[in-house]
Design a protein around this motif. Structure first.
Motif, PDB file in Angstrom:
ATOM      1  N   VAL A  62     -17.445   7.728   2.406  1.00  0.00           N
ATOM      2  CA  VAL A  62     -17.721   7.487   1.358  1.00  0.00           C
ATOM      3  C   VAL A  62     -17.282   6.884   0.788  1.00  0.00           C
ATOM      4  CG1 VAL A  62     -20.349   7.590  -0.131  1.00  0.00           C
ATOM      5  CG2 VAL A  62     -19.985   7.793   2.277  1.00  0.00           C
ATOM      6  N   ALA A  63     -17.013   5.719  -0.603  1.00  0.00           N
ATOM      7  CA  ALA A  63     -16.397   5.208  -1.772  1.00  0.00           C
ATOM      8  C   ALA A  63     -17.343   5.182  -2.343  1.00  0.00           C
ATOM      9  CB  ALA A  63     -15.863   4.623  -1.472  1.00  0.00           C
ATOM     10  N   VAL A  64     -16.977   5.534  -3.697  1.00  0.00           N
ATOM     11  CA  VAL A  64     -18.402   5.587  -4.940  1.00  0.00           C
ATOM     12  C   VAL A  64     -17.794   4.995  -6.147  1.00  0.00           C
ATOM     13  CG1 VAL A  64     -20.377   6.719  -6.092  1.00  0.00           C
ATOM     14  CG2 VAL A  64     -19.998   6.636  -4.030  1.00  0.00           C
ATOM     15  N   PRO A  65     -18.188   4.224  -6.314  1.00  0.00           N
ATOM     16  CA  PRO A  65     -17.846   2.943  -7.461  1.00  0.00           C
ATOM     17  C   PRO A  65     -17.830   3.885  -8.288  1.00  0.00           C
ATOM     18  CG  PRO A  65     -18.065   1.498  -5.905  1.00  0.00           C
ATOM     19  CD  PRO A  65     -18.597   2.391  -5.292  1.00  0.00           C
ATOM     20  N   GLY A  66     -17.485   3.779  -9.483  1.00  0.00           N
ATOM     21  CA  GLY A  66     -17.517   4.632 -10.695  1.00  0.00           C
ATOM     22  C   GLY A  66     -18.337   6.222 -11.109  1.00  0.00           C
ATOM     23  N   GLY A  67     -17.485   6.093  -9.652  1.00  0.00           N
ATOM     24  CA  GLY A  67     -17.918   8.074  -9.284  1.00  0.00           C
ATOM     25  C   GLY A  67     -16.931   9.556  -9.857  1.00  0.00           C
ATOM     26  N   PHE A  68     -17.095  10.111 -10.136  1.00  0.00           N
ATOM     27  CA  PHE A  68     -16.316  11.174 -10.678  1.00  0.00           C
ATOM     28  C   PHE A  68     -14.917  10.346 -10.439  1.00  0.00           C
ATOM     29  CE2 PHE A  68     -16.913  12.796  -6.555  1.00  0.00           C
ATOM     30  CZ  PHE A  68     -16.200  13.444  -5.897  1.00  0.00           C
ATOM     31  N   SER A  69     -13.601  10.991 -11.039  1.00  0.00           N
ATOM     32  CA  SER A  69     -12.639  10.441 -10.929  1.00  0.00           C
ATOM     33  C   SER A  69     -11.988  10.808  -9.213  1.00  0.00           C
ATOM     34  CB  SER A  69     -11.506  11.550 -11.983  1.00  0.00           C
ATOM     35  OG  SER A  69     -10.044  10.795 -12.040  1.00  0.00           O
ATOM     36  N   GLY A  70     -11.364   8.747  -9.257  1.00  0.00           N
ATOM     37  CA  GLY A  70     -10.795   8.934  -7.903  1.00  0.00           C
ATOM     38  C   GLY A  70     -11.735   8.939  -6.671  1.00  0.00           C
ATOM     39  N   SER A  71     -12.980   9.733  -6.726  1.00  0.00           N
ATOM     40  CA  SER A  71     -13.980   9.004  -5.734  1.00  0.00           C
ATOM     41  C   SER A  71     -13.986   7.465  -4.726  1.00  0.00           C
ATOM     42  CB  SER A  71     -15.955   9.674  -6.609  1.00  0.00           C
ATOM     43  OG  SER A  71     -16.416   9.090  -7.052  1.00  0.00           O
ATOM     44  N   GLY A  72     -14.103   6.713  -5.658  1.00  0.00           N
ATOM     45  CA  GLY A  72     -13.987   5.125  -5.493  1.00  0.00           C
ATOM     46  C   GLY A  72     -12.673   4.420  -4.886  1.00  0.00           C
ATOM     47  N   ASP A  73     -11.739   5.454  -4.977  1.00  0.00           N
ATOM     48  CA  ASP A  73     -10.608   4.748  -5.109  1.00  0.00           C
ATOM     49  C   ASP A  73     -10.178   4.768  -3.499  1.00  0.00           C
ATOM     50  OD1 ASP A  73     -10.046   4.781  -7.522  1.00  0.00           O
ATOM     51  OD2 ASP A  73      -8.839   6.342  -7.709  1.00  0.00           O
ATOM     52  N   LEU A  74      -9.627   3.724  -2.794  1.00  0.00           N
ATOM     53  CA  LEU A  74      -9.650   2.950  -1.519  1.00  0.00           C
ATOM     54  C   LEU A  74      -8.158   3.104  -1.408  1.00  0.00           C
ATOM     55  CD1 LEU A  74     -11.821   0.588  -0.635  1.00  0.00           C
ATOM     56  CD2 LEU A  74     -12.632   2.467  -0.764  1.00  0.00           C
ATOM     57  N   LEU A  75      -7.067   2.744  -2.173  1.00  0.00           N
ATOM     58  CA  LEU A  75      -6.105   3.012  -1.693  1.00  0.00           C
ATOM     59  C   LEU A  75      -5.048   2.372  -3.300  1.00  0.00           C
ATOM     60  CD1 LEU A  75      -4.900  -0.283  -1.443  1.00  0.00           C
ATOM     61  CD2 LEU A  75      -5.865  -0.755   0.667  1.00  0.00           C
ATOM     62  N   SER A  76      -4.172   3.955  -2.996  1.00  0.00           N
ATOM     63  CA  SER A  76      -2.820   3.005  -4.355  1.00  0.00           C
ATOM     64  C   SER A  76      -1.927   1.685  -3.695  1.00  0.00           C
ATOM     65  CB  SER A  76      -2.091   4.462  -4.151  1.00  0.00           C
ATOM     66  OG  SER A  76      -2.730   5.285  -4.822  1.00  0.00           O
ATOM     67  N   VAL A 133       0.834  -1.083   0.238  1.00  0.00           N
ATOM     68  CA  VAL A 133       0.119  -0.283   0.284  1.00  0.00           C
ATOM     69  C   VAL A 133       0.611   1.014   0.201  1.00  0.00           C
ATOM     70  CG1 VAL A 133      -1.625   1.210   1.610  1.00  0.00           C
ATOM     71  CG2 VAL A 133      -1.936  -1.172   0.947  1.00  0.00           C
ATOM     72  N   LEU A 134       0.732   1.866  -1.248  1.00  0.00           N
ATOM     73  CA  LEU A 134       1.537   3.507  -1.246  1.00  0.00           C
ATOM     74  C   LEU A 134       0.836   4.715  -0.554  1.00  0.00           C
ATOM     75  CD1 LEU A 134       2.465   3.213  -4.752  1.00  0.00           C
ATOM     76  CD2 LEU A 134       4.161   2.152  -3.023  1.00  0.00           C
ATOM     77  N   GLU A 135      -0.445   4.363  -0.473  1.00  0.00           N
ATOM     78  CA  GLU A 135      -1.375   5.510   0.110  1.00  0.00           C
ATOM     79  C   GLU A 135      -2.953   5.895   0.500  1.00  0.00           C
ATOM     80  OE1 GLU A 135      -2.425   9.720  -2.066  1.00  0.00           O
ATOM     81  OE2 GLU A 135      -2.200   8.546  -3.086  1.00  0.00           O
ATOM     82  N   LYS A 136      -3.212   5.438   1.505  1.00  0.00           N
ATOM     83  CA  LYS A 136      -4.489   5.014   1.732  1.00  0.00           C
ATOM     84  C   LYS A 136      -5.834   6.705   1.110  1.00  0.00           C
ATOM     85  CE  LYS A 136      -4.321   2.092   5.687  1.00  0.00           C
ATOM     86  NZ  LYS A 136      -4.754   2.153   6.849  1.00  0.00           N
ATOM     87  N   THR A 137      -6.517   6.542   0.452  1.00  0.00           N
ATOM     88  CA  THR A 137      -7.811   7.752   0.294  1.00  0.00           C
ATOM     89  C   THR A 137      -8.201   8.005   0.188  1.00  0.00           C
ATOM     90  OG1 THR A 137      -7.845   6.392  -1.479  1.00  0.00           O
ATOM     91  CG2 THR A 137      -5.833   7.961  -2.539  1.00  0.00           C
ATOM     92  N   LYS A 138      -8.748   6.806   1.507  1.00  0.00           N
ATOM     93  CA  LYS A 138      -9.939   6.873   2.281  1.00  0.00           C
ATOM     94  C   LYS A 138      -9.780   7.057   3.953  1.00  0.00           C
ATOM     95  CE  LYS A 138     -13.301   7.932  -1.069  1.00  0.00           C
ATOM     96  NZ  LYS A 138     -12.870   8.922  -1.157  1.00  0.00           N
ATOM     97  N   ARG A 139     -10.485   7.585   4.749  1.00  0.00           N
ATOM     98  CA  ARG A 139     -10.751   6.584   5.948  1.00  0.00           C
ATOM     99  C   ARG A 139     -11.673   5.951   6.170  1.00  0.00           C
ATOM    100  NH1 ARG A 139      -9.132  12.528   8.752  1.00  0.00           N
ATOM    101  NH2 ARG A 139     -10.533  13.068   7.019  1.00  0.00           N
ATOM    102  N   ALA A 140     -11.668   5.705   8.117  1.00  0.00           N
ATOM    103  CA  ALA A 140     -13.072   4.673   8.090  1.00  0.00           C
ATOM    104  C   ALA A 140     -14.177   5.539   8.513  1.00  0.00           C
ATOM    105  CB  ALA A 140     -12.351   4.319   9.563  1.00  0.00           C
ATOM    106  N   GLY A 141     -15.209   5.908   7.423  1.00  0.00           N
ATOM    107  CA  GLY A 141     -16.477   6.226   7.587  1.00  0.00           C
ATOM    108  C   GLY A 141     -16.513   7.218   6.774  1.00  0.00           C
TER     109      GLY A 141
END
Length: 169
Positions: free
Chosen positions: A100-114, A90-98
């Protein structure tokens, strides 16, 4: 993976409740057998026997309900586990607990981590114009990063993208 989240505690609570309910079934069925024997001997009234029968049926139904509830809690817990398509770091966590990650939303909105897949490392290199005729697809090579001159990586040329850099010649 959520180790101590609400789903894990729910699974543990329901597992404990199921153990208790199964013990209640054993007790209720024992009482029912005893009541049946006493009823058949004429010692116990019919309504008392029927009450024991009803208690045993209720106890069995509670076990079935708790089994279903436990299975649902296990599915919910399983749904909290994030699985990557490959091994990596894991290089980067883009979301924290709680969040919302929306798959297929605007660019990067569904990403959880790199995630970096270390099984295949790619290097992009500039080749001097004079050396270009010596490079061909599939050719074996060795890459030594400037930052780590003692590190050597076996490599293979997988793509040639001839582009001219005026500054580099």
């Amino acid at each position: 993976r959520i180790e101590d989240g609400p789903y894990r505690s729910t699974v543990e609570e329901r597992t404990g409740a199921l153990v208790s309910a199964r013990a209640q079934v054993v007790f209720a069925e024992s009482e029912l057998r005893r009541a049946k024997r006493l009823y058949e001997e004429g010692i116990l009234a019919r309504d008392a026997y029927e009450r024991r029968d009803s208690e045993a049926r209720v106890a069995r139904a509670q076990v079935q309900q708790l089994e279903a509830s436990l299975e649902r809690a296990k599915v919910d817990l399983e749904d909290t586990i994030v699985r990557a398509p490959t091994d990596g770091i894991v290089l980067e966590k883009t979301k924290r607990a709680g969040e919302v990650a929306v798959p297929g939303g605007f660019s990067g909105s569904g990403d959880l981590l790199s995630l970096a897949d270390l099984s295949e490392i790619r290097a992009e290199l500039d080749v001097n114009e004079a050396d270009l005729p010596q490079v061909r697809l599939g050719q074996r090579a060795e890459v030594t990063p400037d930052a780590f001159p003692d590190a050597r990586y076996a490599a293979e040329v997988v793509e040639l993208a001839p582009q001219i850099h005026r500054e580099k010649g």
